[in-house]
Scaffold this motif. Sequence first.
Motif, PDB file in Angstrom:
ATOM      1  N   LEU A   8     -55.452 -22.299  66.174  1.00 42.27           N
ATOM      2  CA  LEU A   8     -56.391 -23.831  65.758  1.00 42.27           C
ATOM      3  C   LEU A   8     -57.621 -22.588  65.552  1.00 42.27           C
ATOM      4  N   ALA A   9     -58.304 -23.820  64.867  1.00 43.59           N
ATOM      5  CA  ALA A   9     -59.973 -22.874  64.594  1.00 43.59           C
ATOM      6  C   ALA A   9     -60.377 -22.212  65.300  1.00 43.59           C
ATOM      7  N   SER A  10     -61.333 -21.211  65.434  1.00 41.39           N
ATOM      8  CA  SER A  10     -62.028 -20.882  66.239  1.00 41.39           C
ATOM      9  C   SER A  10     -60.970 -19.304  67.075  1.00 41.39           C
ATOM     10  N   SER A  11     -59.619 -19.296  66.245  1.00 37.53           N
ATOM     11  CA  SER A  11     -58.700 -19.011  67.933  1.00 37.53           C
ATOM     12  C   SER A  11     -58.880 -17.464  67.268  1.00 37.53           C
ATOM     13  N   GLY A  12     -59.294 -16.906  66.619  1.00 38.32           N
ATOM     14  CA  GLY A  12     -59.357 -15.884  66.030  1.00 38.32           C
ATOM     15  C   GLY A  12     -59.151 -14.603  65.074  1.00 38.32           C
ATOM     16  N   LYS A  13     -58.503 -16.084  64.230  1.00 37.27           N
ATOM     17  CA  LYS A  13     -57.312 -15.031  63.554  1.00 37.27           C
ATOM     18  C   LYS A  13     -57.872 -13.851  62.265  1.00 37.27           C
ATOM     19  N   THR A  14     -59.233 -14.200  61.904  1.00 37.14           N
ATOM     20  CA  THR A  14     -60.628 -13.049  60.654  1.00 37.14           C
ATOM     21  C   THR A  14     -61.272 -12.331  61.544  1.00 37.14           C
ATOM     22  N   SER A  15     -60.918 -12.473  63.091  1.00 44.52           N
ATOM     23  CA  SER A  15     -60.912 -11.344  63.934  1.00 44.52           C
ATOM     24  C   SER A  15     -59.868 -10.506  63.617  1.00 44.52           C
ATOM     25  N   LEU A  16     -59.222 -10.709  64.072  1.00 45.65           N
ATOM     26  CA  LEU A  16     -57.854  -9.848  63.994  1.00 45.65           C
ATOM     27  C   LEU A  16     -57.534  -9.680  62.938  1.00 45.65           C
ATOM     28  N   PRO A  69     -56.155 -20.966  56.787  1.00 49.72           N
ATOM     29  CA  PRO A  69     -57.469 -21.633  57.354  1.00 49.72           C
ATOM     30  C   PRO A  69     -56.850 -22.171  59.400  1.00 49.72           C
ATOM     31  N   ALA A  70     -57.691 -22.666  59.271  1.00 53.28           N
ATOM     32  CA  ALA A  70     -58.026 -23.267  60.516  1.00 53.28           C
ATOM     33  C   ALA A  70     -56.329 -24.805  60.961  1.00 53.28           C
ATOM     34  N   PHE A  71     -55.322 -24.777  61.257  1.00 54.76           N
ATOM     35  CA  PHE A  71     -54.789 -25.415  61.899  1.00 54.76           C
ATOM     36  C   PHE A  71     -55.268 -26.629  62.475  1.00 54.76           C
ATOM     37  N   ALA A  98     -57.232 -17.825  73.915  1.00 55.21           N
ATOM     38  CA  ALA A  98     -57.263 -17.219  75.705  1.00 55.21           C
ATOM     39  C   ALA A  98     -58.559 -16.896  75.904  1.00 55.21           C
ATOM     40  N   PHE A  99     -59.391 -16.507  75.347  1.00 55.64           N
ATOM     41  CA  PHE A  99     -60.657 -16.028  76.008  1.00 55.64           C
ATOM     42  C   PHE A  99     -62.023 -16.787  76.054  1.00 55.64           C
ATOM     43  N   ASN A 100     -62.660 -16.575  77.380  1.00 56.90           N
ATOM     44  CA  ASN A 100     -63.457 -17.107  77.792  1.00 56.90           C
ATOM     45  C   ASN A 100     -64.709 -17.383  77.429  1.00 56.90           C
ATOM     46  N   ASP A 101     -65.371 -17.602  76.493  1.00 59.79           N
ATOM     47  CA  ASP A 101     -66.638 -17.537  75.804  1.00 59.79           C
ATOM     48  C   ASP A 101     -67.257 -18.758  75.475  1.00 59.79           C
ATOM     49  N   PRO A 102     -68.157 -19.699  76.238  1.00 62.59           N
ATOM     50  CA  PRO A 102     -68.882 -20.389  76.440  1.00 62.59           C
ATOM     51  C   PRO A 102     -69.683 -20.758  74.717  1.00 62.59           C
ATOM     52  N   SER A 103     -70.401 -20.042  74.094  1.00 58.73           N
ATOM     53  CA  SER A 103     -70.471 -19.968  73.193  1.00 58.73           C
ATOM     54  C   SER A 103     -69.501 -20.571  71.880  1.00 58.73           C
ATOM     55  N   VAL A 104     -67.935 -20.086  72.356  1.00 62.92           N
ATOM     56  CA  VAL A 104     -66.929 -20.401  71.033  1.00 62.92           C
ATOM     57  C   VAL A 104     -66.120 -21.454  72.163  1.00 62.92           C
ATOM     58  N   PRO A 105     -66.408 -22.356  71.691  1.00 61.55           N
ATOM     59  CA  PRO A 105     -65.276 -23.608  72.378  1.00 61.55           C
ATOM     60  C   PRO A 105     -64.114 -23.657  71.553  1.00 61.55           C
ATOM     61  N   LEU A 202     -52.622 -13.542  71.974  1.00 63.05           N
ATOM     62  CA  LEU A 202     -52.917 -14.084  72.526  1.00 63.05           C
ATOM     63  C   LEU A 202     -54.147 -13.262  73.040  1.00 63.05           C
ATOM     64  N   ASN A 203     -55.245 -13.246  72.337  1.00 63.69           N
ATOM     65  CA  ASN A 203     -56.578 -13.682  71.898  1.00 63.69           C
ATOM     66  C   ASN A 203     -57.360 -13.652  73.280  1.00 63.69           C
ATOM     67  N   ILE A 204     -57.412 -12.125  74.116  1.00 61.29           N
ATOM     68  CA  ILE A 204     -57.415 -11.974  75.437  1.00 61.29           C
ATOM     69  C   ILE A 204     -59.411 -11.782  75.117  1.00 61.29           C
ATOM     70  N   ASP A 205     -59.490 -11.807  76.711  1.00 61.00           N
ATOM     71  CA  ASP A 205     -61.000 -11.511  76.777  1.00 61.00           C
ATOM     72  C   ASP A 205     -60.677  -9.538  76.543  1.00 61.00           C
ATOM     73  N   ALA A 235     -59.403  -9.584  70.233  1.00 60.47           N
ATOM     74  CA  ALA A 235     -59.370  -9.328  69.037  1.00 60.47           C
ATOM     75  C   ALA A 235     -61.293  -8.963  67.774  1.00 60.47           C
ATOM     76  N   LYS A 236     -62.403  -9.624  69.149  1.00 62.12           N
ATOM     77  CA  LYS A 236     -63.499  -9.520  68.404  1.00 62.12           C
ATOM     78  C   LYS A 236     -63.397  -7.860  68.915  1.00 62.12           C
ATOM     79  N   ALA A 237     -63.371  -7.783  69.565  1.00 65.07           N
ATOM     80  CA  ALA A 237     -63.702  -6.349  70.395  1.00 65.07           C
ATOM     81  C   ALA A 237     -63.090  -5.185  69.497  1.00 65.07           C
TER      82      ALA A 237
HETATM   83  N1  LIG Z   1     -65.852 -13.831  73.476  1.00 65.05           N
HETATM   84  C1  LIG Z   1     -65.035 -13.749  72.063  1.00 65.05           C
HETATM   85  N2  LIG Z   1     -65.388 -14.185  71.140  1.00 65.05           N
HETATM   86  C2  LIG Z   1     -63.997 -14.202  70.331  1.00 65.05           C
HETATM   87  C3  LIG Z   1     -63.110 -13.223  70.383  1.00 65.05           C
HETATM   88  N3  LIG Z   1     -62.154 -14.100  69.200  1.00 65.05           N
HETATM   89  C4  LIG Z   1     -62.895 -14.228  68.073  1.00 65.05           C
HETATM   90  N4  LIG Z   1     -64.233 -14.878  69.096  1.00 65.05           N
HETATM   91  C5  LIG Z   1     -65.098 -15.481  68.412  1.00 65.05           C
HETATM   92  O1  LIG Z   1     -64.999 -16.291  68.042  1.00 65.05           O
HETATM   93  C6  LIG Z   1     -65.660 -16.596  67.008  1.00 65.05           C
HETATM   94  C7  LIG Z   1     -64.671 -17.051  65.759  1.00 65.05           C
HETATM   95  O2  LIG Z   1     -63.176 -16.038  65.146  1.00 65.05           O
HETATM   96  P1  LIG Z   1     -62.926 -15.905  63.877  1.00 65.05           P
HETATM   97  O3  LIG Z   1     -62.170 -15.017  64.238  1.00 65.05           O
HETATM   98  O4  LIG Z   1     -63.656 -16.295  62.905  1.00 65.05           O
HETATM   99  O5  LIG Z   1     -61.694 -17.132  64.504  1.00 65.05           O
HETATM  100  P2  LIG Z   1     -60.906 -18.049  64.096  1.00 65.05           P
HETATM  101  O6  LIG Z   1     -59.302 -18.057  64.102  1.00 65.05           O
HETATM  102  O7  LIG Z   1     -60.722 -16.947  62.634  1.00 65.05           O
HETATM  103  O8  LIG Z   1     -61.919 -19.684  62.733  1.00 65.05           O
HETATM  104  P3  LIG Z   1     -61.269 -20.086  62.170  1.00 65.05           P
HETATM  105  O9  LIG Z   1     -60.666 -19.422  60.536  1.00 65.05           O
HETATM  106  O10 LIG Z   1     -62.651 -20.366  61.704  1.00 65.05           O
HETATM  107  O11 LIG Z   1     -60.554 -21.466  62.180  1.00 65.05           O
HETATM  108  C8  LIG Z   1     -66.715 -15.830  66.476  1.00 65.05           C
HETATM  109  O12 LIG Z   1     -67.875 -16.443  66.106  1.00 65.05           O
HETATM  110  C9  LIG Z   1     -65.639 -14.101  67.301  1.00 65.05           C
HETATM  111  O13 LIG Z   1     -66.702 -13.233  67.181  1.00 65.05           O
HETATM  112  C10 LIG Z   1     -62.686 -12.842  71.631  1.00 65.05           C
HETATM  113  O14 LIG Z   1     -61.868 -12.397  71.897  1.00 65.05           O
HETATM  114  N5  LIG Z   1     -63.776 -12.821  72.670  1.00 65.05           N
END
Ligand SMILES: Nc1nc2c(ncn2[C@@H]2O[C@H](COP(=O)(O)OP(=O)(O)OP(=O)(O)O)[C@@H](O)[C@H]2O)c(=O)[nH]1
Length: 361
Positions: A8-16, A69-71, A98-105, A202-205, A235-237
């Motif tokens: 799904l959108a902003s689940s962390g695909k690109t970060s991973l 792209p997002a599903f 699966a992470f909790n971050d209010p800045s990423v709805p 699972l993209n966790i905190d 993923a992000k860390a």
């Molecule tokens: N706190 C936190 N933020 C994360 C994590 N993974 C991703 N994010 C944030 O979530 C946002 C979306 O992450 P992306 O990796 O771009 O997600 P994506 O699935 O590629 O998003 P789309 O391609 O737009 O669907 C970014 O601002 C990341 O920094 C995580 O594990 N923890």
Amino acid sequence: MDVALIGLASSGKTSLQKALAAGHLPGRGGAGEPTMAVVKVPDERLDKLAALVSARKTTYLELRLLDFPAFSVGKKGPPPALLGALATADMLAHVVHAFNDPSVPHPLDSVDPARDVAALDLELALADLGIVERRIERLTVEMRSVAAGARGPQEREMGVLKRIKEALEAEKPVRSLGLTAEEKAMLSGFNLITGKPMLIVLNIDEADAARYEEIEAEARERFGGPATGIIAVAAKAEADVAELPEDEAVEFRRELGLPETPASGRLLQEAVRLLGLITFYTAGPQDTHAWSISAGTTAVKAAGRIHSDIERGFIRAEVITYDDFVAAGSHAEAKRRGTQRLEGKTYEVADGDVINVLFNV
Ligand SMILES: Nc1nc2c(ncn2[C@@H]2O[C@H](COP(=O)(O)OP(=O)(O)OP(=O)(O)O)[C@@H](O)[C@H]2O)c(=O)[nH]1
Ligand SMILES: [Mg+2]
């Protein structure tokens, strides 16, 4: 081998993808195309072999990671072009928020991994169901023009298609059905998406990253199944750390509370396992090399992975198990100790075999 990162959108695909590509910039796809990164699969056995023979070059297994792209799920469903593009992937990795971050709805407003896994599986099952239903229709018409006594092949295919249709209607992925090799061959032209191996990521905190084993074990109970793997990763860390030089990364991992070793190795090795691949090695001072083959591959076919000339001119393979090679330290010493075997064309290569092919061109 191509691994499609979906979710799904902003689940962390690109970060991973960044975490796995370890600081190497992925190749740019065209407009609307997934971004591709070629990543090396970390392999301690290969490192050890390369050190023993003082290899100048070490060649790891490689996987191609496609960041899609997002599903979208539900009423609108994912665009057909996106589903079509998945047909050519060898496996899927579903990145779950699966992470909790209010800045990423979350696009569905709440964090609920079980719901997301089910929602995406359902979209994929519906896509496959469409393909199977169209094929059943066409096959029904085709069968009318074949004499009743000569419909064996069509009837066999129809039998498999109906079984699959029932499973998909019950939201069961094709990968869970335990199809025989013959049945898989019958279906290979349709590239059913739910028939591909699936890794649930699972993209966790990062605060939970240290207890990934517990989280994975629990998720395995709920979402695990045949050809389905589970990995929990922050993923992000991991992506942030992947860009640092090695000495800084170690310290930064400790500060962030991440596990000592990067999650990328575990994830990529699990992908190799789900793809049904095993690894054999060639250990030489010029290049110590990991090669992937499917389980059950014969020595002569494995030789063909190295070079078609080596397959054609295959005489014999000198084979040493990984442990025996490490104990001996070299091909010559293994031979002296009697732990090197001579194998013919039909030998089934085993995971970890160190092989030297004798050939003649
Ligand atoms: N706190 C936190 N933020 C994360 C994590 N993974 C991703 N994010 C944030 O979530 C946002 C979306 O992450 P992306 O990796 O771009 O997600 P994506 O699935 O590629 O998003 P789309 O391609 O737009 O669907 C970014 O601002 C990341 O920094 C995580 O594990 N923890
Ligand atoms: Mg993205």
